[in-house]
Design a protein around this motif. Structure first.
Motif, mmCIF file in Angstrom:
data_model
loop_
_atom_site.group_PDB
_atom_site.id
_atom_site.type_symbol
_atom_site.label_atom_id
_atom_site.label_comp_id
_atom_site.label_asym_id
_atom_site.label_seq_id
_atom_site.Cartn_x
_atom_site.Cartn_y
_atom_site.Cartn_z
ATOM 1 N N ASP A 31 90.457 34.401 -16.535
ATOM 2 C CA ASP A 31 90.444 35.725 -17.153
ATOM 3 C C ASP A 31 89.169 36.470 -16.769
ATOM 4 N N THR A 32 89.270 37.783 -16.613
ATOM 5 C CA THR A 32 88.125 38.573 -16.144
ATOM 6 C C THR A 32 86.932 38.487 -17.082
ATOM 7 N N ILE A 33 87.148 38.673 -18.387
ATOM 8 C CA ILE A 33 86.046 38.664 -19.348
ATOM 9 C C ILE A 33 85.412 37.284 -19.413
ATOM 10 N N LEU A 34 86.225 36.239 -19.408
ATOM 11 C CA LEU A 34 85.689 34.875 -19.404
ATOM 12 C C LEU A 34 84.908 34.623 -18.119
ATOM 13 N N SER A 35 85.366 35.182 -17.014
ATOM 14 C CA SER A 35 84.678 35.014 -15.730
ATOM 15 C C SER A 35 83.279 35.628 -15.765
ATOM 16 N N LEU A 57 66.097 48.060 -18.471
ATOM 17 C CA LEU A 57 67.218 48.435 -19.336
ATOM 18 C C LEU A 57 68.508 48.576 -18.529
ATOM 19 N N PHE A 58 68.402 49.216 -17.367
ATOM 20 C CA PHE A 58 69.585 49.423 -16.531
ATOM 21 C C PHE A 58 70.128 48.092 -15.996
ATOM 22 N N VAL A 59 69.230 47.238 -15.527
ATOM 23 C CA VAL A 59 69.656 45.927 -15.030
ATOM 24 C C VAL A 59 70.289 45.117 -16.161
ATOM 25 N N GLY A 60 69.763 45.251 -17.376
ATOM 26 C CA GLY A 60 70.339 44.562 -18.521
ATOM 27 C C GLY A 60 71.768 44.987 -18.787
ATOM 28 N N ILE A 61 72.045 46.287 -18.629
ATOM 29 C CA ILE A 61 73.415 46.779 -18.800
ATOM 30 C C ILE A 61 74.335 46.180 -17.733
ATOM 31 N N VAL A 62 73.858 46.196 -16.483
ATOM 32 C CA VAL A 62 74.651 45.643 -15.377
ATOM 33 C C VAL A 62 74.952 44.170 -15.618
ATOM 34 N N THR A 63 73.919 43.415 -15.997
ATOM 35 C CA THR A 63 74.095 41.987 -16.245
ATOM 36 C C THR A 63 75.049 41.753 -17.408
ATOM 37 N N GLY A 64 74.882 42.513 -18.483
ATOM 38 C CA GLY A 64 75.707 42.310 -19.660
ATOM 39 C C GLY A 64 77.159 42.667 -19.458
ATOM 40 N N VAL A 65 77.423 43.730 -18.717
ATOM 41 C CA VAL A 65 78.804 44.194 -18.561
ATOM 42 C C VAL A 65 79.574 43.358 -17.545
ATOM 43 N N VAL A 66 79.012 43.174 -16.369
ATOM 44 C CA VAL A 66 79.798 42.547 -15.294
ATOM 45 C C VAL A 66 79.349 41.133 -14.943
ATOM 46 N N GLY A 67 78.292 40.623 -15.568
ATOM 47 C CA GLY A 67 77.898 39.238 -15.328
ATOM 48 C C GLY A 67 77.210 38.994 -14.005
ATOM 49 N N PHE A 99 71.700 41.679 -24.731
ATOM 50 C CA PHE A 99 72.162 41.321 -26.074
ATOM 51 C C PHE A 99 73.055 42.423 -26.641
ATOM 52 N N PHE A 100 72.588 43.655 -26.575
ATOM 53 C CA PHE A 100 73.348 44.783 -27.128
ATOM 54 C C PHE A 100 74.698 44.920 -26.431
ATOM 55 N N THR A 101 74.686 44.757 -25.104
ATOM 56 C CA THR A 101 75.914 44.922 -24.326
ATOM 57 C C THR A 101 76.928 43.827 -24.624
ATOM 58 N N ARG A 102 76.474 42.561 -24.591
ATOM 59 C CA ARG A 102 77.400 41.438 -24.781
ATOM 60 C C ARG A 102 77.858 41.314 -26.233
ATOM 61 N N ARG A 103 77.004 41.680 -27.174
ATOM 62 C CA ARG A 103 77.356 41.507 -28.588
ATOM 63 C C ARG A 103 78.171 42.674 -29.137
ATOM 64 N N PHE A 157 74.496 34.695 -21.343
ATOM 65 C CA PHE A 157 75.478 33.631 -21.586
ATOM 66 C C PHE A 157 75.403 33.159 -23.035
ATOM 67 N N LEU A 158 74.190 32.959 -23.541
ATOM 68 C CA LEU A 158 74.022 32.522 -24.926
ATOM 69 C C LEU A 158 74.571 33.559 -25.905
ATOM 70 N N PHE A 159 74.379 34.826 -25.593
ATOM 71 C CA PHE A 159 74.878 35.889 -26.461
ATOM 72 C C PHE A 159 76.401 35.976 -26.430
ATOM 73 N N SER A 160 77.020 35.343 -25.431
ATOM 74 C CA SER A 160 78.475 35.437 -25.252
ATOM 75 C C SER A 160 79.219 34.235 -25.818
ATOM 76 N N LEU A 161 78.501 33.251 -26.329
ATOM 77 C CA LEU A 161 79.137 32.011 -26.754
ATOM 78 C C LEU A 161 79.973 32.169 -28.029
ATOM 79 N N HIS A 162 79.620 33.123 -28.862
ATOM 80 C CA HIS A 162 80.334 33.302 -30.130
ATOM 81 C C HIS A 162 81.808 33.626 -29.878
ATOM 82 N N GLY A 163 82.683 32.753 -30.341
ATOM 83 C CA GLY A 163 84.119 32.971 -30.210
ATOM 84 C C GLY A 163 84.676 32.708 -28.826
ATOM 85 N N THR A 164 83.872 32.123 -27.933
ATOM 86 C CA THR A 164 84.321 31.846 -26.565
ATOM 87 C C THR A 164 84.463 30.339 -26.355
#
Length: 264
Positions: A38-42, A153-163, A84-88, A201-208
């Protein structure tokens, strides 16, 4: 397809070790198209693979004193906050079905892959464009911390949204604006990518639900690749390979757009 995926994982690590960035942008397409995830899991798996691989690679740069710690902090703190803000909040808030055009349904997965394709095209342009070189030695000036924070901040958005690690964004900023030597820029970039990706990755573990065995195997292949890449970097000039890889990334980005819009 799995065997091709494992080879592709090694290739991702080789690129990270050889050119310090850009290789991680292939991780999500490999997980989606070769392993059928799945894309989001990826994007979540990609954060772990990229982060762990970059962390291993950065150890060698630390030992050589080729990591700028102040830059890591100035980049890393705002990046982590934005990851954190993006992934959560942002990623979970996007609905599974966005809108429909005639009979074509635009889903969350399609949106993410299209965003990823645009990022790949931007990365390709960054790698293909001719870099101006100068014979005059470059001296490191006083860092522009406002620029670093905004870039973080911009790199954080990129990392959070698309991994993706965002190395293709980080390295040019460190070289062109902070005047860091290329080796130091690569080492610093790997540390920033590791911090951003692993915290994401740590911020994404909840419910995954994580398939740790599979994730560990993919990461091991990528780590093997980064050792190969760092060994090759002593014999091969990574700058010469960047444009070639850039064209490959461009083709991949265009392919993703065509597949998601017309072949889904």
């Amino acid at each position: 397809m799995d065997i091709i995926g494992y080879f592709a994982s090694v290739f991702i690590g080789i690129l990270l070790g050889l050119i310090g960035g850009g290789g991680s942008i292939l991780t999500v397409p490999v997980l989606v198209y070769l392993f059928g995830l799945d894309t989001i899991l990826s994007t979540t798996y990609s954060l772990f693979v990229v982060g762990t691989t970059s962390l291993v690679g950065s150890v060698f740069y630390f030992k050589r004193g080729q990591v700028d710690r102040i830059t890591v902090l100035a980049f890393g703190i705002p990046s982590i906050a934005m990851v954190f803000f993006t992934r959560r909040f942002i990623v979970p808030a996007i609905p599974e079905h966005l809108f429909q055009i005639n009979s074509f349904d635009i889903t969350k997965s399609i949106l993410f892959m299209l965003l990823f394709a645009l990022l790949m095209i931007a990365a390709a342009y960054s790698m293909i464009k001719k870099q101006e070189t100068s014979s005059v030695p470059v001296t490191k000036g006083k860092p522009n911390y406002i620029f670093l924070i905004l870039q973080g901040l911009f790199v954080g958005i990129v990392t959070g949204v698309v991994g993706a690690g965002g190395g293709f964004l980080i390295i040019p900023a460190l070289v062109n604006f902070l005047k860091l030597p290329m080796k130091t820029a690569v080492g610093t970039s790997l540390v920033i990518i590791a911090i951003n990706s692993l915290t994401g990755f740590l911020f994404s573990l909840h419910g995954t639900e994580i398939e740790w065995k599979f994730l560990g195997i993919i990461t091991l292949f990528a780590i093997t690749g980064i050792f190969i890449g760092m060994a090759l970097s002593k014999k091969i000039n990574g700058k010469r390979l960047k444009p070639i890889f850039g064209w490959f990334v461009l083709v991949m980005g265009v392919f993703i757009v065509i597949k998601e819009l017309f072949l889904t």
